[in-house]
Structure formats: structure tokens, C-alpha cells
Design a protein around this motif. Structure first.
Motif, mmCIF file in Angstrom:
data_model
loop_
_atom_site.group_PDB
_atom_site.id
_atom_site.type_symbol
_atom_site.label_atom_id
_atom_site.label_comp_id
_atom_site.label_asym_id
_atom_site.label_seq_id
_atom_site.Cartn_x
_atom_site.Cartn_y
_atom_site.Cartn_z
ATOM 1 N N VAL A 94 -25.554 -33.370 -52.419
ATOM 2 C CA VAL A 94 -26.448 -33.507 -51.268
ATOM 3 C C VAL A 94 -26.002 -32.526 -50.183
ATOM 4 O O VAL A 94 -24.831 -32.497 -49.812
ATOM 5 N N THR A 95 -26.936 -31.729 -49.686
ATOM 6 C CA THR A 95 -26.617 -30.723 -48.677
ATOM 7 C C THR A 95 -27.241 -31.090 -47.336
ATOM 8 O O THR A 95 -28.432 -31.401 -47.256
ATOM 9 N N VAL A 96 -26.427 -31.051 -46.296
ATOM 10 C CA VAL A 96 -26.896 -31.253 -44.923
ATOM 11 C C VAL A 96 -26.776 -29.918 -44.201
ATOM 12 O O VAL A 96 -25.697 -29.336 -44.131
ATOM 13 N N PHE A 97 -27.878 -29.432 -43.678
ATOM 14 C CA PHE A 97 -27.864 -28.189 -42.923
ATOM 15 C C PHE A 97 -27.505 -28.471 -41.466
ATOM 16 O O PHE A 97 -27.923 -29.469 -40.880
ATOM 17 N N ASP A 98 -26.719 -27.580 -40.888
ATOM 18 C CA ASP A 98 -26.307 -27.701 -39.478
ATOM 19 C C ASP A 98 -25.664 -29.054 -39.186
ATOM 20 O O ASP A 98 -25.967 -29.712 -38.188
ATOM 21 N N GLN A 99 -24.752 -29.462 -40.046
ATOM 22 C CA GLN A 99 -24.025 -30.706 -39.842
ATOM 23 C C GLN A 99 -22.881 -30.500 -38.848
ATOM 24 O O GLN A 99 -22.178 -29.490 -38.887
ATOM 25 N N GLU A 100 -22.695 -31.459 -37.951
ATOM 26 C CA GLU A 100 -21.559 -31.408 -37.033
ATOM 27 C C GLU A 100 -20.279 -31.757 -37.793
ATOM 28 O O GLU A 100 -20.158 -32.833 -38.373
ATOM 29 N N ILE A 101 -19.331 -30.833 -37.814
ATOM 30 C CA ILE A 101 -17.997 -31.099 -38.347
ATOM 31 C C ILE A 101 -16.992 -30.443 -37.415
ATOM 32 O O ILE A 101 -17.360 -29.679 -36.515
ATOM 33 N N ALA A 102 -15.721 -30.706 -37.647
ATOM 34 C CA ALA A 102 -14.673 -30.139 -36.802
ATOM 35 C C ALA A 102 -13.843 -29.139 -37.600
ATOM 36 O O ALA A 102 -13.590 -29.333 -38.795
ATOM 37 N N PRO A 148 -5.217 -24.930 -48.510
ATOM 38 C CA PRO A 148 -5.744 -23.678 -47.956
ATOM 39 C C PRO A 148 -6.649 -23.919 -46.755
ATOM 40 O O PRO A 148 -7.390 -24.896 -46.686
ATOM 41 N N ALA A 149 -6.608 -23.003 -45.804
ATOM 42 C CA ALA A 149 -7.434 -23.107 -44.605
ATOM 43 C C ALA A 149 -8.866 -22.678 -44.912
ATOM 44 O O ALA A 149 -9.121 -21.898 -45.827
ATOM 45 N N PHE A 150 -9.801 -23.203 -44.116
ATOM 46 C CA PHE A 150 -11.191 -22.776 -44.196
ATOM 47 C C PHE A 150 -11.286 -21.371 -43.604
ATOM 48 O O PHE A 150 -10.936 -21.161 -42.447
ATOM 49 N N ALA A 151 -11.790 -20.429 -44.396
ATOM 50 C CA ALA A 151 -11.749 -19.019 -43.994
ATOM 51 C C ALA A 151 -13.032 -18.554 -43.319
ATOM 52 O O ALA A 151 -13.345 -17.369 -43.322
ATOM 53 N N GLY A 152 -13.779 -19.476 -42.732
ATOM 54 C CA GLY A 152 -15.029 -19.091 -42.094
ATOM 55 C C GLY A 152 -15.134 -19.606 -40.678
ATOM 56 O O GLY A 152 -14.157 -20.074 -40.086
ATOM 57 N N ASN A 153 -16.344 -19.537 -40.133
ATOM 58 C CA ASN A 153 -16.623 -20.008 -38.783
ATOM 59 C C ASN A 153 -17.827 -20.943 -38.820
ATOM 60 O O ASN A 153 -18.466 -21.124 -39.856
ATOM 61 N N PHE A 154 -18.129 -21.517 -37.667
ATOM 62 C CA PHE A 154 -19.342 -22.325 -37.544
ATOM 63 C C PHE A 154 -20.557 -21.402 -37.631
ATOM 64 O O PHE A 154 -20.769 -20.571 -36.742
ATOM 65 N N THR A 155 -21.369 -21.544 -38.668
ATOM 66 C CA THR A 155 -22.570 -20.708 -38.753
ATOM 67 C C THR A 155 -23.585 -21.104 -37.695
ATOM 68 O O THR A 155 -24.391 -20.290 -37.247
ATOM 69 N N GLY A 156 -23.563 -22.373 -37.298
ATOM 70 C CA GLY A 156 -24.449 -22.835 -36.242
ATOM 71 C C GLY A 156 -23.811 -22.774 -34.868
ATOM 72 O O GLY A 156 -24.394 -23.227 -33.879
ATOM 73 N N GLY A 157 -22.603 -22.221 -34.806
ATOM 74 C CA GLY A 157 -21.908 -22.085 -33.535
ATOM 75 C C GLY A 157 -21.134 -23.325 -33.147
ATOM 76 O O GLY A 157 -21.456 -24.447 -33.546
ATOM 77 N N ALA A 158 -20.078 -23.109 -32.362
ATOM 78 C CA ALA A 158 -19.352 -24.231 -31.775
ATOM 79 C C ALA A 158 -20.218 -24.879 -30.702
ATOM 80 O O ALA A 158 -21.024 -24.205 -30.055
ATOM 81 N N ILE A 159 -20.084 -26.169 -30.513
ATOM 82 C CA ILE A 159 -20.875 -26.884 -29.513
ATOM 83 C C ILE A 159 -20.190 -26.743 -28.154
ATOM 84 O O ILE A 159 -19.026 -27.110 -28.004
ATOM 85 N N PRO A 160 -20.863 -26.178 -27.161
ATOM 86 C CA PRO A 160 -20.228 -25.902 -25.864
ATOM 87 C C PRO A 160 -19.731 -27.172 -25.186
ATOM 88 O O PRO A 160 -20.372 -28.222 -25.236
#
Length: 467
Positions: A210-218, A170-182
């Protein structure tokens, strides 16, 4: 017997010591996380092995911390064993290194198997902004990515094909909460043709408690893939030098001149003070009973296990400048191999890879070990692998690490569940690794509990072959 091997397909030069766990981030848009600095002058002890290669020396990754190891059970999550169609390409280190050999004029070697359909991948669950996703766990890559809601499956000629071809979950059904990096994109090409492209951004990621807030992922928007209909991406646990973010809006451009290193998930956990600097994995034979722990131990009894450790080494194994002076893969140099009453004396670099099934050895060594099966295994050129009778008796086989030999259970050295339909033979767990690099895959990792301790700069092992 000392084995002789020429690394004529690899660039191995004199390697420089590790200075930082997290690389300097070239892009202002990527947050600068605190780094673990460890600066020391070089000593003769930093050079750990000659590797039987005149003029070349390997250096160990420097320790980053003296924090004692907490061997209590904590922060763990179960592994899920999922089937994989091995007739299709794989993105493991075996596929990547085979590609490296072929790009240098060599033959390369086949990944994992060409025939045994019992091959499997191990999946874990991670939470992205509260949404649970199944991902392949991969110690041979660093990026974590999931497919987006509008993912486009591509064929070998970049044509759009049916999603059934990519066989992703299944696809991830959300967006970047911290925004895409320009002005930054994600583009990775795995061995033997698989690739994904998309955007890099920030969101909250939870893995193994373990939770990482605002982690860079693709979030991948397109790719050429051959999945298992369960997993929806990759969770990479290797070093930051293997990340794949790049400047610009051209999602196909993965030139190393445009590379923008960033802090991958496990690195962020460590630098953010969220966990101790190690993770540990215990795989289970033909089942989903294994687990992985962040900053602790899986729930496995080690009271009667043998234990040893060996340094993580820095080795320039792929065409990427940073890997010649920073750690990349979890690379070790075993002391020796023992099989059928023989003990070798050769030293070669090996990658520990959770996404590769077999053990890939230097050619002479692979031939000798396979010759110890009863009846002896033969190399079948059409498969690029060794096969023998499905009721053959495997030899004793062990990997010596430090002063301790970690034996591989005979059940892992020969697959009796699937047969080559042409010869009615079964494949062995020992493969020819060509000119290297060499790999200790699931066949070995099933028989140990392995702790990747980037803090001490060592990998620790506990025996786990009988369970």
C-alpha cells in the motif's frame, strides 16, 4: 480467585468516547486528511468493564465503519526477526510504562528482560521514495521515522559519540520530496532514555503493498539509541494521539502545549481509502516466518483456529491529555487468565505490544503463575524478573478473550537457550507489571494471529500456538 489491585500510580478518570479517528490538525502546514466521523449518543453499553476499580469506568472505542472483514490473504509483508542486546534499554511499551511508574514515585519494572540474550525485535521493510529501509515494527507507538544521512549519535549527556554506540542500520540517503514542514519538528523520547529528534516532512511511503503519497514522516538528525545494526528507524502503527510533532525550531522541545497531531502512516492509508481499516500480524517463534498484512490476513491457515474478539478501550495511561478521550494504544481487557487449574476473575487493561518480549501481569497474578512452574520460579531482585531451572516444566497458561481461551505454548514460557551466569537459571516469560499498565508482548502474540480492527473498534484473535 478475584485479584485485588490498586492503581495508585495511574490516572484513570472517567473517559470520554471517541469522536474522530484522525485528530484536528492544529498546524496549517499539515494537510487535513478526511476523517472518519462516528457520532452517537452515549449508552450504558458504551461502558464495558468496571475493572474492579470503584468509581472508574472504561469506555470502548466506537466503531467507525460497518465494512465487513475481508479475510483473504492480501497486502502482506514478511517479518524479519533481528537480535537485540537486551543489556541496553528498549523503547517498547514496557520501558515506557516502567518510566511512568517511576515518575509517579513507584519502582517501575524492568523492560523485556535483564538477562536473556535470545530477545529479539521484529523488523519489516518499507519503501521511502523508492528506497527500501528496514524498520522495527511497533504497535506501541505511532510515528514512523528513519535516520538521515548526517545522523549524529548522542550519549546520555547529549555529547556526540561513535555511531557504533547507536548501532543503527543504513541511513536514508534522500530528502523530503514534499519538503520539510515549516516551523514543525519531531521529538520523541521512548522509555528508559532512548530519544530521537529531527524534522517532519512529506514523502511517498509504501508498506505491505500500500502506497501513501505525501505521507508525513520524520527524518531523524540526532538521537540516543541502542539498535541492532540492522534497522534504521521505527514504523509505528498505533493511533494518532501518540504522534510526536511539535511547533517551533527547538528540536528538544516536546512540551504537550506545543503538540501538533498529524495522521500517521496506517491512519493515512485508511482515511485515504487505500485499505480496509485493520491490520493483522502473525509472529513466528524464533524465526522470520511471520508476516503482517494491511487490510487483510497474513498467509496463515486459520481453518482450525479458535476465534474471538474484544473491544479496544480508551484508557489514560500516560501523561498526555488526548489519550484520556481518544484511543492511543491497542488496549484490551481480557476476561480471565487460566493457569495450573486456576481461573482468575480480575479484569485489568492490557496493551498489545509487538516490541515487548514478555507478558507483564499484576503482581499477585505474576507470582501465582510463576509459582506453578515445576520447580517454582523465584523472583530475582537484581534482574527484576522470575527465574527457574532451565529444565523446569511450565504450567498451562491461557488468556481468555471473550468466551475463548488462547493458550500459550510452553516453549514461549521458558527460555532454555540462555542462562543467568550467576544462578544457572532461565527466565520465564511471565513478568511482574507492578502497578500497570500491563502488557501482552511477544510471548503471547506468538501464539495468536491478532487483527487490530480500528473500523469495528475490536481486536480479533485466532489461535496460532502450534505451528
Amino acid at each position: 480467585m478475584a485479584l485485588q489491585l490498586t492503581f495508585n500510580m495511574m490516572t484513570l478518570g472517567t473517559l470520554v468516547i471517541l469522536g474522530l479517528l484522525v485528530p484536528s490538525l492544529a498546524a496549517p502546514a499539515l494537510a487535513q486528511l478526511p476523517s472518519l466521523n462516528y457520532t452517537q449518543s452515549l449508552t450504558s453499553e458504551d461502558f464495558i468493564h468496571s475493572l474492579a476499580l470503584p468509581g472508574f469506568r472504561f469506555r470502548r472505542a466506537k466503531p467507525l465503519t460497518s465494512i465487513p472483514i475481508d479475510r483473504t490473504v492480501q497486502n502482506y509483508i514478511d517479518l524479519r526477526r533481528v537480535p537485540h542486546d537486551v543489556r541496553k534499554p528498549r523503547r517498547s511499551a514496557a520501558a515506557l510504562f516502567g518510566q511512568v511508574q517511576r515518575s509517579s514515585g513507584g519502582k517501575g519494572y524492568e523492560n523485556v528482560t535483564a538477562i536473556n540474550h535470545y530477545a529479539a525485535e521484529y523488523a519489516v521493510q518499507a519503501s521511502f521514495n523508492g528506497r527500501q529501509m528496514d524498520l522495527v515494527i511497533d504497535s506501541g507507538s505511532a510515528d514512523t521515522w528513519v535516520i538521515g544521512p548526517n545522523f549524529s549519535c548522542k550519549g546520555s549527556l547529549n555529547q556526540t559519540v561513535s555511531d557504533d554506540i547507536c548501532a543503527l542500520g543504513p541511513a536514508f540517503a534522500g530528502n523530503f520530496t514534499g519538503g520539510a514542514i515549516p516551523n514543525i519538528h519531531f521529538a520523541i523520547k521512548y522509555g528508559d532514555g532512548e530519544s530521537v529528534q529531527g524534522l517532519l516532512g512529506k514523502m511517498d511511503v509504501e508498506f505491505a503493498g500500500v502506497t501513501v503519497f505525501d505521507q508525513e514522516i520524520a527524518i531523524a538528525s540526532q538521537g540516543t539509541w541502542h539498535g541492532n545494526n540492522v534497522t534504521s528507524g521505527i514504523l509505528g502503527l498505533a493511533y494518532p494521539s501518540l504522534t510526536n510533532a511539535y511547533w517551533g525550531d527547538n528540536i528538544y522541545d516536546n512540551s504537550q502545549f506545543l503538540s501538533v497531531p498529524y495522521s500517521p502512516l496506517f491512519t493515512s492509508m485508511v482515511t485515504g481509502g487505500l485499505t480496509q481499516p485493520y491490520w493483522t500480524i502473525a509472529m513466528a517463534r524464533n524465526s522470520s516466518l511471520g508476516s503482517v498484512s494491511i487490510g487483510g490476513m497474513p498467509p496463515v491457515d486459520i481453518s482450525k483456529s479458535d476465534h474471538d474478539q474484544t473491544p479496544i478501550i480508551i484508557a489514560d495511561m500516560i501523561d498526555r491529555d488526548s489519550t484520556s478521550w481518544k484511543p492511543s494504544f491497542y488496549t484490551i481487557v481480557p476476561t480471565a487468565f487460566q493457569f495450573g487449574g486456576i481461573t482468575t476473575g480480575g479484569h485489568y487493561p492490557f496493551i498489545l505490544d509487538t516490541a515487548t518480549s514478555l507478558i507483564y501481569l499484576p503482581p499477585d497474578l505474576a507470582e501465582m503463575v510463576n509459582g506453578k512452574f515445576d520447580p517454582p520460579a523465584s523472583y530475582l531482585w537484581n534482574y527484576g524478573a522470575y527465574f527457574t531451572s532451565c529444565d523446569a516444566t511450565p504450567p498451562s497458561f491461557g488468556v481468555q478473550i471473550g468466551e475463548t481461551t488462547f493458550w500459550v505454548n510452553p516453549k514461549d514460557l521458558l527460555n532454555k537457550e540462555e542462562r543467568d551466569p550467576l544462578t544457572n537459571l532461565c527466565q520465564t516469560g511471565i513478568a511482574n507489571g507492578g502497578t500497570g499498565p500491563y502488557i501482552l508482548g511477544i510471548t503471547f502474540l506468538t501464539n495468536v494471529i491478532a487483527m487490530m480492527n480500528i473500523g469495528s473498534g475490536n481486536i480479533e484473535f485466532w489461535s496460532h500456538q502450534f505451528y
